[in-house]
Scaffold this motif. Structure first.
Motif: not given
Length: 418
Positions: A9, A12, A122, A124, A410, A413, A418
């Protein structure tokens, strides 16, 4: 199935060119000859903007909910949809001479976060939502930040519905006309945490050559009207010692308004932006002056201390000069600090991504102010050219647009899981 593992991650990144292209496409709706945007709330152009943004959301697999004040919530499901969503957003209405980025960036950055998650498959844990709030600018209808204010119960839906523009058209009728009165009651929408990405609308980040502003909170504001009453008289025959010149007394107090901000640095702000002089004639000594006082600081205690000092100086002036001075509070907005966890999520994301950052405060109001009263909230600032906003020449660098959205990705996230 996720194509990126939690350990991957960190690498990303959003598609900056796609985000920039979306901003430029939205900016064509209401584009002005000088390169800005005029897309006033609840106009036909606002409907076109809303339709474009909700269309992009649906293309990204999101569901769209509109509430009764026209706020929009575009939802990407999570693994556990019983969890309250992690929300980001802003507004897409503009000033009459607005720019391409104010508000619009915060909404489209959220859409880009979802597109990026889709690109990489991805999922969540919590749902992610992107919101656009009705009438943040307050250019056509007051109060400002109307949609988020109704959502947060700062004022009633009925009060907002009854607001009229200069032609007497109401918010209720214009919402219905453009087809954006939803069924959901404002506020009946859970929020787990809220982030808002925005151009700074000031010069601090650019002046410090810093990419990310980690917003600590929004300044408290007190607006006053001040009236100094003297006596108008002929400018020629009246000796200086016998004058009751309201303007000269007023200017002394105006200077103290500015001085109060310097006394309460670094976040003190003192502004006199409106002055009315009566009778406003070249050869008449002013008999009455009415002017605005705008005081701001990082805490309510500091703003109130500034106001008390200005009022005390006004009382001294009145006694010394023999002229009445009346100061009336006309509006008050409390200071709003942001949630330490959300602030830290922004700071940690900037650090992880290698962007320069610094703590900042917002001198302007944002929808995040009302959201912070309901849920953990934070803001991300990026520089804008010369600190200029609410202007057709408002500008931001593509690399800063990308950086702010990467930080948003970020930070969200970290909250959504995640």
């Amino acid at each position: 199935m996720d194509t990126a593992t939690p350990t991957g991650i960190d690498s990303l990144r959003i598609n900056g060119e796609r985000l920039w292209a979306s901003l430029m496409e939205l900016a064509q709706i209401g584009a002005t000859p000088k390169g800005g945007v005029c897309r006033l709330t609840l106009t036909d152009l606002d409907k076109q903007g809303r339709d474009l943004v909700t269309g992009w959301a649906r293309e990204a697999g999101m569901t769209v909910t509109i509430d009764r004040i026209g706020n929009g919530f575009m939802r990407r499901a999570g693994r556990n949809n019983a969890l309250p969503p992690i929300v980001t957003g802003s507004h897409i209405d503009t000033q009459p001479t607005g720019g391409k980025f104010d508000g619009n960036y915060g909404v489209l950055a959220g859409i880009e976060v979802v597109r990026t998650l889709n690109d990489h498959g991805i999922a969540t844990e919590a749902p992610i939502e992107v919101a656009f709030w009705t009438n943040e600018e307050g250019s056509r209808f007051v109060p400002v930040m109307m949609g988020s204010g109704v959502f947060a119960k700062a004022f009633t839906l009925e009060h907002a519905y009854a607001a009229t523009d200069t032609e007497g058209k109401t918010v209720r009728d214009e919402l219905a006309r453009i087809g954006y009165i939803g069924e959901q009651e404002p506020g009946d929408h859970p929020i787990g945490a809220y982030f808002e990405t925005h151009i700074e609308q000031g010069p601090v980040l650019e002046d410090n050559d810093v990419t990310i502003g980690v917003v600590q909170g929004v300044l408290g504001i007190r607006w006053f009207d001040c009236t100094v009453t003297g006596m108008e008289a002929h400018a020629g025959p009246t000796p200086m010692a016998l004058r009751k010149d309201a303007l000269q007394v007023a200017t002394l107090l105006m200077q103290d308004v500015v001085a109060s901000a310097h006394r309460h640095a670094p976040h003190g702000r003192g502004t006199v932006g409106m002055v009315q002089v009566f009778p406003n004639s070249r050869n008449v000594i002013p008999g009455r002056v009415k002017f605005s006082i705008d005081l701001r600081n990082a805490t309510d205690a500091l703003v109130d201390e500034m106001a008390d000092e200005v009022k005390a100086y006004a009382a001294e002036l009145s006694e010394e000069m023999g002229l009445p001075i009346h100061i009336e509070l006309v509006s008050s907005y409390p200071a709003q600090g942001f949630n330490p966890g959300c602030v830290d999520a922004v700071a940690q994301a900037a650090h992880k991504l290698g962007y320069s950052s610094m703590p900042v405060v917002s001198g302007a109001g944002h929808d995040a102010v009302y959201m912070a009263q309901l849920a953990p909230a934070g803001m991300i600032f990026i520089p804008c050219k010369d600190g200029i906003s609410h202007n057709e020449i408002e500008d931001a660098k593509p690399e800063h647009i990308t950086a702010g959205c990467n930080v948003l990705l970020h930070a969200m996230l970290e909250r959504a899981g995640v």
